[in-house]
Design an enzyme around this catalytic site. Structure first.
Site, PDB file in Angstrom:
ATOM      1  N   LEU A 176       0.878  -1.163   0.000  1.00 31.82           N
ATOM      2  CA  LEU A 176       0.000   0.000   0.000  1.00 31.82           C
ATOM      3  C   LEU A 176       0.916   1.213   0.000  1.00 31.82           C
ATOM      4  CD1 LEU A 176      -2.773  -0.778   2.671  1.00 31.82           C
ATOM      5  CD2 LEU A 176      -3.013  -0.783   0.191  1.00 31.82           C
ATOM      6  N   ASP A 177       0.598   2.215  -0.808  1.00 28.00           N
ATOM      7  CA  ASP A 177       1.490   3.371  -0.820  1.00 28.00           C
ATOM      8  C   ASP A 177       1.413   4.126   0.499  1.00 28.00           C
ATOM      9  OD1 ASP A 177      -0.310   5.779  -0.946  1.00 28.00           O
ATOM     10  OD2 ASP A 177      -0.947   4.888  -2.837  1.00 28.00           O
ATOM     11  N   MET A 178       2.341   5.003   0.708  1.00 28.10           N
ATOM     12  CA  MET A 178       2.502   5.697   1.989  1.00 28.10           C
ATOM     13  C   MET A 178       1.239   6.449   2.420  1.00 28.10           C
ATOM     14  SD  MET A 178       5.590   8.321   2.915  1.00 28.10           S
ATOM     15  CE  MET A 178       5.812   9.023   4.561  1.00 28.10           C
ATOM     16  N   TYR A 179       0.470   6.916   1.440  1.00 25.82           N
ATOM     17  CA  TYR A 179      -0.693   7.746   1.747  1.00 25.82           C
ATOM     18  C   TYR A 179      -2.011   6.981   1.653  1.00 25.82           C
ATOM     19  CZ  TYR A 179       2.941  11.201   1.226  1.00 25.82           C
ATOM     20  OH  TYR A 179       4.122  11.906   1.370  1.00 25.82           O
TER      21      TYR A 179
END
Length: 243
Positions: free
Chosen positions: A107-110
């Site tokens: 999952l991306d950081m955001y």
């Protein structure tokens, strides 16, 4: 024990997924019986072969029990086992675990939400490989009032960068006409890098917030952001039925 491929052998020790272990082998980070190997087709036998990764020997006595953890990932944490820029990783949230676990996919950081971590390399491979078509469900908050035409495009598949996405399941959850914000649920099974964000942008809507609510049939509705728990036997077995 019969001979098995080196990357699978490494994955069973929780080093990483089989695909990642293949990268380590190609990079010359693995030795078998004292010699660096870079061929992906090599097979090993744990009873007679000595395997080393990054200078450390993989020993039978240290083989870990299989663990499966579900995390409700917060925003601001990167999904990686190693971080070179000193950012917080999802492993910083998992306390009291002796086994060497890795994230299943990313999952991306955001992006917040459901993330599984395990030391079962075969499980990682099957959940992340496109051919098994494990569904991932996201809730996306969008800037603007989403139109039926955009929903149809997302449902049918849309071109982003150099490929066309597979058909997705999409439904509108909420529209705030005053604030001009839409919230949709979108289910995909490809999981390419930032795919949901790129899909929404391709039909003209910026993603303001993104949360993965489910992986397969496993959801995080009973976990607060930042909390984690072990998957139970029934969940693992039910998940395996889809693999």
């Amino acid at each position: 024990m019969e001979e098995i491929r080196l990357q699978k052998y490494m994955a069973e020790y929780g080093i990483a997924s089989r695909r990642k272990c293949e990268e380590y082998i190609s990079e010359g980070l693995v030795k078998v019986n004292g010699k660096i190997v870079t061929e992906l087709g090599i097979k090993v036998n744990s009873k007679k072969d000595i395997v080393e990764y990054n200078g450390k020997k993989l020993e039978n006595s240290k083989k870990s029990k299989k663990v499966y953890i579900l995390l409700n990932k917060p925003i601001g944490y990167v999904t990686t086992a190693k971080e070179q820029f000193n950012r917080q990783t999802v492993l910083d949230l998992i306390k009291g675990i002796n086994e060497r676990i890795v994230p299943v996919g990313r999952l991306d950081m955001y992006t917040s939400g459901a993330l599984i971590l395990t030391n079962d390399g075969d499980f990682v491979y099957k959940v992340t490989h496109p051919k098994y078509e494990i569904e991932k469900t996201y809730v996306a908050t969008l800037s603007g009032i989403i139109q039926n035409e955009a929903i149809q495009k997302l449902t049918n598949g849309i071109e982003i960068e150099d490929y066309i996405t597979k058909p997705a399941k999409v439904k509108i959850l909420k529209i705030d006409y005053e604030k001009r914000i839409s919230q949709i649920e979108i289910t995909i099974h490809e999981g390419k890098n930032r795919e949901v964000r790129k899909m929404c942008e391709a039909v003209g809507y910026k993603v303001m917030a993104l949360h993965r609510s489910k992986i397969g049939n496993i959801d995080v509705k009973d976990l607060k952001i930042g909390e984690w728990r072990y998957l139970n036997i029934k969940e693992i077995e039910k998940f395996s039925l889809h693999l």
